[in-house]
Design a protein around this motif. Structure first.
Motif, PDB file in Angstrom:
ATOM      1  N   PHE A  42       0.875  -1.178  -0.076  1.00  0.00           N
ATOM      2  CA  PHE A  42      -0.023   0.038   0.089  1.00  0.00           C
ATOM      3  C   PHE A  42       1.023   1.349   0.082  1.00  0.00           C
ATOM      4  CE2 PHE A  42      -2.313  -3.510   1.504  1.00  0.00           C
ATOM      5  CZ  PHE A  42      -3.458  -3.388   0.968  1.00  0.00           C
ATOM      6  N   THR A  43       0.925   2.157  -0.991  1.00  0.00           N
ATOM      7  CA  THR A  43       1.746   3.233  -1.238  1.00  0.00           C
ATOM      8  C   THR A  43       0.988   4.229  -1.779  1.00  0.00           C
ATOM      9  OG1 THR A  43       3.632   3.737  -2.314  1.00  0.00           O
ATOM     10  CG2 THR A  43       2.271   2.285  -3.710  1.00  0.00           C
ATOM     11  N   SER A  44       1.710   5.445  -2.145  1.00  0.00           N
ATOM     12  CA  SER A  44       1.185   6.468  -2.519  1.00  0.00           C
ATOM     13  C   SER A  44       2.092   7.362  -3.325  1.00  0.00           C
ATOM     14  CB  SER A  44       0.191   7.473  -1.767  1.00  0.00           C
ATOM     15  OG  SER A  44       0.077   8.718  -2.166  1.00  0.00           O
ATOM     16  N   GLN A  45       2.037   8.083  -4.339  1.00  0.00           N
ATOM     17  CA  GLN A  45       3.052   8.780  -4.820  1.00  0.00           C
ATOM     18  C   GLN A  45       3.038  10.106  -4.205  1.00  0.00           C
ATOM     19  OE1 GLN A  45       1.954   9.776  -8.864  1.00  0.00           O
ATOM     20  NE2 GLN A  45       2.615   7.827  -9.839  1.00  0.00           N
ATOM     21  N   PHE A  67      -0.747  -1.376  -4.704  1.00  0.00           N
ATOM     22  CA  PHE A  67      -2.089  -0.705  -4.342  1.00  0.00           C
ATOM     23  C   PHE A  67      -1.974   0.683  -3.916  1.00  0.00           C
ATOM     24  CE2 PHE A  67      -3.407  -5.069  -3.524  1.00  0.00           C
ATOM     25  CZ  PHE A  67      -4.568  -5.299  -4.363  1.00  0.00           C
ATOM     26  N   HIS A  68      -2.246   1.625  -4.746  1.00  0.00           N
ATOM     27  CA  HIS A  68      -2.019   3.076  -4.477  1.00  0.00           C
ATOM     28  C   HIS A  68      -3.350   3.714  -3.693  1.00  0.00           C
ATOM     29  CE1 HIS A  68       1.437   4.292  -7.182  1.00  0.00           C
ATOM     30  NE2 HIS A  68       1.445   2.915  -7.163  1.00  0.00           N
ATOM     31  N   LEU A 107       5.735   2.133 -15.249  1.00  0.00           N
ATOM     32  CA  LEU A 107       5.261   3.141 -15.224  1.00  0.00           C
ATOM     33  C   LEU A 107       5.852   4.201 -14.796  1.00  0.00           C
ATOM     34  CD1 LEU A 107       1.745   1.913 -13.962  1.00  0.00           C
ATOM     35  CD2 LEU A 107       2.198   2.795 -16.202  1.00  0.00           C
ATOM     36  N   GLU A 108       5.861   5.454 -15.440  1.00  0.00           N
ATOM     37  CA  GLU A 108       6.604   6.615 -15.011  1.00  0.00           C
ATOM     38  C   GLU A 108       5.636   7.979 -14.798  1.00  0.00           C
ATOM     39  OE1 GLU A 108      10.026   7.730 -17.332  1.00  0.00           O
ATOM     40  OE2 GLU A 108      11.237   6.018 -16.857  1.00  0.00           O
ATOM     41  N   SER A 109       5.849   8.444 -13.657  1.00  0.00           N
ATOM     42  CA  SER A 109       5.092   9.703 -13.342  1.00  0.00           C
ATOM     43  C   SER A 109       6.027  10.927 -12.992  1.00  0.00           C
ATOM     44  CB  SER A 109       3.900   9.503 -12.248  1.00  0.00           C
ATOM     45  OG  SER A 109       3.220   8.309 -12.762  1.00  0.00           O
ATOM     46  N   ASP A 143      -4.029  12.004  -1.310  1.00  0.00           N
ATOM     47  CA  ASP A 143      -4.402  12.872  -2.329  1.00  0.00           C
ATOM     48  C   ASP A 143      -4.824  14.355  -2.176  1.00  0.00           C
ATOM     49  OD1 ASP A 143      -4.081  10.914  -4.034  1.00  0.00           O
ATOM     50  OD2 ASP A 143      -5.889  10.486  -4.795  1.00  0.00           O
ATOM     51  N   ASP A 144      -5.105  14.617  -0.911  1.00  0.00           N
ATOM     52  CA  ASP A 144      -5.537  16.023  -0.452  1.00  0.00           C
ATOM     53  C   ASP A 144      -4.504  16.692   0.254  1.00  0.00           C
ATOM     54  OD1 ASP A 144      -8.183  15.588  -1.169  1.00  0.00           O
ATOM     55  OD2 ASP A 144      -8.756  14.747   0.770  1.00  0.00           O
ATOM     56  N   LEU A 145      -3.082  16.140  -0.034  1.00  0.00           N
ATOM     57  CA  LEU A 145      -1.934  16.786   0.585  1.00  0.00           C
ATOM     58  C   LEU A 145      -0.918  17.294  -0.713  1.00  0.00           C
ATOM     59  CD1 LEU A 145      -1.370  14.312   3.537  1.00  0.00           C
ATOM     60  CD2 LEU A 145      -2.593  16.479   3.461  1.00  0.00           C
ATOM     61  N   GLY A 146      -1.716  17.864  -1.860  1.00  0.00           N
ATOM     62  CA  GLY A 146      -0.697  18.297  -2.550  1.00  0.00           C
ATOM     63  C   GLY A 146      -0.637  17.821  -4.093  1.00  0.00           C
ATOM     64  N   TRP A 147      -0.794  16.594  -3.784  1.00  0.00           N
ATOM     65  CA  TRP A 147      -0.730  15.599  -5.388  1.00  0.00           C
ATOM     66  C   TRP A 147      -1.544  14.494  -5.359  1.00  0.00           C
ATOM     67  CZ3 TRP A 147       1.160  16.060 -10.130  1.00  0.00           C
ATOM     68  CH2 TRP A 147       1.326  14.979 -10.729  1.00  0.00           C
ATOM     69  N   ARG A 148      -2.358  14.634  -6.374  1.00  0.00           N
ATOM     70  CA  ARG A 148      -3.334  13.478  -6.736  1.00  0.00           C
ATOM     71  C   ARG A 148      -2.785  12.428  -7.130  1.00  0.00           C
ATOM     72  NH1 ARG A 148      -8.555  12.947  -5.951  1.00  0.00           N
ATOM     73  NH2 ARG A 148      -8.768  15.134  -5.192  1.00  0.00           N
ATOM     74  N   ASP A 149      -2.457  11.054  -6.905  1.00  0.00           N
ATOM     75  CA  ASP A 149      -2.044   9.954  -7.244  1.00  0.00           C
ATOM     76  C   ASP A 149      -2.767   9.512  -8.465  1.00  0.00           C
ATOM     77  OD1 ASP A 149      -0.984   7.398  -7.932  1.00  0.00           O
ATOM     78  OD2 ASP A 149      -0.181   7.065  -5.877  1.00  0.00           O
ATOM     79  N   PRO A 150      -2.397   9.314  -9.798  1.00  0.00           N
ATOM     80  CA  PRO A 150      -3.260   9.055 -11.143  1.00  0.00           C
ATOM     81  C   PRO A 150      -3.859   7.365 -10.632  1.00  0.00           C
ATOM     82  CG  PRO A 150      -1.015   9.034 -11.754  1.00  0.00           C
ATOM     83  CD  PRO A 150      -1.213   9.914 -10.183  1.00  0.00           C
TER      84      PRO A 150
END
Length: 256
Positions: A34-37, A68-69, A181-183, A74-81
């Protein structure tokens, strides 16, 4: 992302063509992270997940990695696609099963029963090694059908499954994961970084198993690179979340 309409098994119009179920003997490891960009602690853990998948594929080991993202960053500056509320809900279900009630990233869960910080390479290697030496009792076979005969939608991925010796309240999880994947992250804790991520969950469904064979459909995202995609299926107890069977099939460009 998650397809709300694909959360149940639908009997195929003809008997599924899944291969014969091989006896379950050797162990396996389903590695869910469980992760997030939006999390600055997550890129090192994603490197670990990449190493786990790369080594397993090179050595032919039954180790299945899934990223699993979650969406609570997402509300802390960057919305993970790649984030989805359903993946957050899955992590919450694990927190209840573990009795912690605590969500954090990066979190790694192996075979639904052992959790730890996802960047801990040594713990990951030890836990996966132990899982591979544990005998499996429930077999599972999964096959991806060419085309989408029922819908005509080329994004529809149709899978037949076959299993036996199911525990009570068994659930079949099916995921499409994508490598390479690259972001470009513009804001948040990883602002200015280019993140490369592997085995990102691009579509996922869970369904209660009432039969030992059937058909499942998933909607792949339109930008999915099938050459870098794999379908992972795994059977899980709905109660204690222990995973009792797993398999994977690479998704060829012609499938779907």
């Amino acid at each position: 992302m998650t397809d709300p309409g694909s959360d149940r098994a639908r009997p195929p119009d003809s008997p599924p063509q899944a291969p014969d179920v091989a006896p379950a003997d050797g162990g396996f490891a389903v590695v869910e992270m469980f992760t997030s960009q939006g999390c600055s602690s997550c890129p090192p853990a994603e490197e670990v997940l990449t190493e786990i998948d790369r080594d397993a594929r090179a050595n032919g080991q039954p180790v299945f990695a899934l990223g699993f993202h979650v969406d609570y960053w997402d509300d802390l500056g960057w919305r993970d696609p790649f984030a989805d509320a359903a993946y957050t809900a899955r992590q919450q279900a694990y927190a209840r099963a573990f009795g912690s009630g605590h969500l954090y990233t990066p979190q790694m869960v192996v075979n639904g029963t052992v959790e730890f910080v996802g960047s801990d390479r040594r713990r990951a290697a030890t836990t996966i090694g132990a899982a591979l030496t544990s005998a499996a009792t429930t077999p599972l076979a999964l096959s991806v059908q060419d085309g989408a005969p029922d819908t005509g939608d080329e994004r529809t991925v149709v899978m037949d499954y076959q299993t036996e010796r199911l525990p009570e309240r068994a659930v079949l999880n099916v995921a499409i994961v994508e490598r390479g994947l690259e972001s470009q992250v513009a804001r948040g804790e990883n602002a200015g970084r280019t993140l490369r991520q592997d085995n990102v969950v691009r579509a996922f469904t869970s369904l209660g198993l009432e039969a030992d064979r059937g058909r499942v459909t998933l909607q792949a995202p339109p930008d999915l690179d099938r050459r870098q995609a794999t379908v992972v299926g795994y059977v899980q107890k709905d109660g204690d979340k222990a995973i009792v069977a797993a398999t994977a099939v690479d998704l060829s460009p012609a499938a779907g």
